[in-house]
Design a protein around this motif. Structure first.
Motif, PDB file in Angstrom:
ATOM      1  N   VAL A  78       0.872  -1.148   0.055  1.00  0.00           N
ATOM      2  CA  VAL A  78      -0.104  -0.052  -0.016  1.00  0.00           C
ATOM      3  C   VAL A  78       0.836   1.260  -0.179  1.00  0.00           C
ATOM      4  O   VAL A  78       1.964   1.129   0.239  1.00  0.00           O
ATOM      5  N   ILE A  79       0.375   2.306  -0.210  1.00  0.00           N
ATOM      6  CA  ILE A  79       0.962   3.684  -0.148  1.00  0.00           C
ATOM      7  C   ILE A  79      -0.047   4.382   0.912  1.00  0.00           C
ATOM      8  O   ILE A  79      -1.150   4.579   0.880  1.00  0.00           O
ATOM      9  N   VAL A  80       0.850   4.985   1.931  1.00  0.00           N
ATOM     10  CA  VAL A  80      -0.124   5.472   3.190  1.00  0.00           C
ATOM     11  C   VAL A  80       0.592   7.149   2.953  1.00  0.00           C
ATOM     12  O   VAL A  80       1.608   7.220   3.145  1.00  0.00           O
ATOM     13  N   ARG A  81      -0.592   7.937   3.157  1.00  0.00           N
ATOM     14  CA  ARG A  81      -0.314   9.300   3.301  1.00  0.00           C
ATOM     15  C   ARG A  81      -0.449   9.653   4.644  1.00  0.00           C
ATOM     16  O   ARG A  81      -1.508   9.377   5.498  1.00  0.00           O
ATOM     17  N   GLY A  82       0.392  10.458   5.310  1.00  0.00           N
ATOM     18  CA  GLY A  82       0.034  10.867   6.918  1.00  0.00           C
ATOM     19  C   GLY A  82       1.412  11.715   7.304  1.00  0.00           C
ATOM     20  O   GLY A  82       2.048  12.373   6.418  1.00  0.00           O
ATOM     21  N   ARG A  83       1.551  11.702   8.559  1.00  0.00           N
ATOM     22  CA  ARG A  83       2.690  12.282   8.991  1.00  0.00           C
ATOM     23  C   ARG A  83       3.469  11.402  10.175  1.00  0.00           C
ATOM     24  O   ARG A  83       2.852  10.479  10.689  1.00  0.00           O
ATOM     25  N   VAL A  84       4.806  11.972  10.485  1.00  0.00           N
ATOM     26  CA  VAL A  84       5.552  11.265  11.432  1.00  0.00           C
ATOM     27  C   VAL A  84       5.396  11.739  12.558  1.00  0.00           C
ATOM     28  O   VAL A  84       5.790  13.097  12.620  1.00  0.00           O
ATOM     29  N   SER A  85       5.137  11.096  14.019  1.00  0.00           N
ATOM     30  CA  SER A  85       5.482  11.782  15.211  1.00  0.00           C
ATOM     31  C   SER A  85       5.654  10.766  16.117  1.00  0.00           C
ATOM     32  O   SER A  85       6.041   9.598  15.728  1.00  0.00           O
ATOM     33  N   VAL A  86       5.756  11.077  17.527  1.00  0.00           N
ATOM     34  CA  VAL A  86       6.306  10.252  18.445  1.00  0.00           C
ATOM     35  C   VAL A  86       5.353  10.095  19.390  1.00  0.00           C
ATOM     36  O   VAL A  86       4.367  10.916  19.866  1.00  0.00           O
ATOM     37  N   TYR A  87       4.918   8.736  19.723  1.00  0.00           N
ATOM     38  CA  TYR A  87       4.094   8.402  20.634  1.00  0.00           C
ATOM     39  C   TYR A  87       4.607   8.590  22.281  1.00  0.00           C
ATOM     40  O   TYR A  87       5.579   7.726  22.379  1.00  0.00           O
ATOM     41  N   GLU A  88       4.370   9.720  22.954  1.00  0.00           N
ATOM     42  CA  GLU A  88       5.256   9.952  23.954  1.00  0.00           C
ATOM     43  C   GLU A  88       5.446   8.860  25.101  1.00  0.00           C
ATOM     44  O   GLU A  88       6.586   8.541  25.408  1.00  0.00           O
ATOM     45  N   PRO A  89       4.311   8.231  25.466  1.00  0.00           N
ATOM     46  CA  PRO A  89       4.280   7.401  26.524  1.00  0.00           C
ATOM     47  C   PRO A  89       5.438   6.054  26.365  1.00  0.00           C
ATOM     48  O   PRO A  89       6.041   5.677  27.165  1.00  0.00           O
ATOM     49  N   SER A  90       5.642   5.740  24.913  1.00  0.00           N
ATOM     50  CA  SER A  90       6.390   4.508  24.702  1.00  0.00           C
ATOM     51  C   SER A  90       7.764   5.104  24.120  1.00  0.00           C
ATOM     52  O   SER A  90       8.350   4.420  23.837  1.00  0.00           O
ATOM     53  N   GLN A  92       8.160   5.971  21.180  1.00  0.00           N
ATOM     54  CA  GLN A  92       8.003   5.146  20.005  1.00  0.00           C
ATOM     55  C   GLN A  92       7.465   6.120  18.632  1.00  0.00           C
ATOM     56  O   GLN A  92       6.457   6.626  18.757  1.00  0.00           O
ATOM     57  N   TYR A  93       8.447   6.360  17.611  1.00  0.00           N
ATOM     58  CA  TYR A  93       7.953   7.042  16.528  1.00  0.00           C
ATOM     59  C   TYR A  93       7.201   6.250  15.688  1.00  0.00           C
ATOM     60  O   TYR A  93       7.557   5.111  15.537  1.00  0.00           O
ATOM     61  N   GLN A  94       6.128   6.720  14.963  1.00  0.00           N
ATOM     62  CA  GLN A  94       5.124   6.077  14.064  1.00  0.00           C
ATOM     63  C   GLN A  94       4.620   7.095  13.230  1.00  0.00           C
ATOM     64  O   GLN A  94       4.573   8.175  13.166  1.00  0.00           O
ATOM     65  N   LEU A  95       3.957   6.324  12.114  1.00  0.00           N
ATOM     66  CA  LEU A  95       3.541   6.875  11.049  1.00  0.00           C
ATOM     67  C   LEU A  95       1.990   7.170  11.379  1.00  0.00           C
ATOM     68  O   LEU A  95       1.444   6.008  11.650  1.00  0.00           O
ATOM     69  N   TYR A  96       1.435   8.287  11.456  1.00  0.00           N
ATOM     70  CA  TYR A  96       0.021   8.587  11.580  1.00  0.00           C
ATOM     71  C   TYR A  96      -0.592   8.621   9.994  1.00  0.00           C
ATOM     72  O   TYR A  96      -0.551   9.734   9.627  1.00  0.00           O
ATOM     73  N   GLY A  97      -1.426   7.644   9.916  1.00  0.00           N
ATOM     74  CA  GLY A  97      -1.963   7.460   8.393  1.00  0.00           C
ATOM     75  C   GLY A  97      -3.472   8.216   8.345  1.00  0.00           C
ATOM     76  O   GLY A  97      -4.126   8.189   9.118  1.00  0.00           O
ATOM     77  N   GLU A  98      -3.392   9.080   7.395  1.00  0.00           N
ATOM     78  CA  GLU A  98      -4.675   9.901   7.125  1.00  0.00           C
ATOM     79  C   GLU A  98      -5.310   9.031   5.997  1.00  0.00           C
ATOM     80  O   GLU A  98      -6.693   9.230   5.677  1.00  0.00           O
ATOM     81  N   ASP A  99      -4.705   8.614   4.970  1.00  0.00           N
ATOM     82  CA  ASP A  99      -5.200   7.796   3.785  1.00  0.00           C
ATOM     83  C   ASP A  99      -4.428   6.585   3.531  1.00  0.00           C
ATOM     84  O   ASP A  99      -3.243   6.570   3.824  1.00  0.00           O
TER      85      ASP A  99
END
Length: 378
Positions: A78-90, A92-99
């Motif tokens: 797939v191709i995911v459109r989104g933004r990269v951010s950090v989940y502070e509690p863990s 863990q940086y991750q991709l937050y997908g919008e589409d």
């Protein structure tokens, strides 16, 4: 070294750095889905994207997930459109997908194939479930747009071929967000009220997006569950929808659907005339055969009656001969006489006569009245 930082401060600092970089605020990332988890209660999707060398965690929240036209699966590229951010509690940086779009195939096409495969596995398209159409429908349910060409085509064809049929029209949306629910409700309402003998559901042609309402899973299940036979007429000859597969019969166009649902009244009239001619000829032949049989029976009965009459005559003649042989007149003709006393009783015992008694004497040719002078014993 400038003081001691807490874990939270470090994670917050990293999150600020990443989110502050505009290049990571709206990116397209291609990869293969793995570790896919669908949280049905919340609607959030959790997964990883990987390529040959690396993996990145990803999440798509319910609001974005509901907009997907297909169902993501492990192993899907797939191709995911989104933004990269950090989940502070863990941390863990991750991709937050919008589409999300399938890589190499459109989302609608993939969603169509996925739903088709799943419903086919459930048996919704099995030929054994298909029901025949009524030969002579009295009422035809039509589920389509009131403003499209489909309803006009159906009305024209039905009026030409089978004007005896009543059209039960259910105007609905055939495109857009509310269309699937209206299409499904119309099918269910026609069944609930037993409003017709056959249902035509359809619309004119269009793109995959235009026809997408007829690829709705709930609509396919309503068509499958319909107690009334359903003819699906969506698009043109090359367009197939999920509704087409679930229906009892698929027509390439709305006009063709009307043709399939109605007999030709002119052909039916000619059939009636042919049947009439056939039955007239058959009835004539039957009446003639009955007449011939009756004539034969009458002749046979007449012969039988004549034989019985001749037999009866013979028997009567024999009886008459027997009676004639026993007749007193026949005895008298042989020279005997009949003597009767005063009471008219035949005298069978001469010894019973008395002198002076009068008797009547009857012969074959004449009769006489006599008086007994003397009675002697023999």
């Amino acid at each position: 070294m400038s003081g001691v930082l807490t874990v939270s401060q470090v994670n917050f600092f990293l999150k600020s750095l990443i989110e502050g970089d505009g290049r990571l605020s709206d990116i397209l990332v291609s990869g293969e889905i793995s570790n896919f988890t669908d949280h049905y209660k919340s609607g959030h999707l959790y997964f990883s994207l990987k390529d040959e060398k690396s993996v990145i965690k990803a999440v798509m929240f319910a609001g974005a997930a509901r907009r997907l036209r297909f169902r993501p699966q492990n192993g899907m590229k797939v191709i995911v459109r989104g933004r990269v951010s950090v989940y502070e509690p863990s941390g863990q940086y991750q991709l937050y997908g919008e589409d999300m779009q399938p890589d190499g195939m459109g989302a609608l096409s993939l969603a169509y194939e996925q739903l088709k495969e799943r419903l086919a596995a459930e048996g919704l398209f099995d030929r054994e479930h298909k029901r025949p159409l009524p030969a002579y429908p009295g009422r035809i349910g039509v589920v389509t747009s009131p403003s499209g060409a489909a309803v006009r085509d159906i009305l024209q064809v039905t009026a030409r071929r089978w004007p005896l049929a009543e059209i039960v029209f259910c105007p609905v949306l055939v495109q857009g967000e509310g269309a699937p629910a209206q299409l499904r409700a119309a099918i269910e309402a026609l069944n609930r009220r037993r409003a017709c003998d056959v249902i035509i559901i359809g619309r004119g042609g269009g793109s995959l997006e235009d026809l997408w309402a007829f690829n709705d899973e709930a609509l396919a299940r309503a068509v499958y569950a319909s107690a009334i036979s359903v003819v699906s007429a969506v698009g043109h000859e090359t367009d197939f929808t999920i509704c087409d597969f679930a229906a009892d019969l698929r027509a390439p166009t709305p006009s063709a659907a009307a043709e399939l649902c109605t007999p030709d009244c002119l052909e039916e009239m000619e059939r009636v005339r042919a049947f009439r001619r056939y039955f007239l000829e058959e009835s004539k032949s039957y009446v003639q055969a009955c007449r011939e049989r009756l004539a034969g029976l009458t002749k046979a009965l007449a012969g039988m009656q004549q034989r019985r009459l001749d037999k009866s005559r013979g028997e009567l003649s024999a009886l008459a001969g027997s009676l004639d042989a026993l007749s007193p007149l026949r005895v008298l003709s042989r020279g005997y006489v009949l003597v009767r006393d005063e009471k008219g009783q035949a005298v069978t015992d001469v010894g019973a006569l008395r002198p002076g008694q009068q008797v009547a004497i009857r012969g074959a040719e004449a009769s006489a009245l006599a008086e007994i002078l003397k009675v002697d014993a023999v």
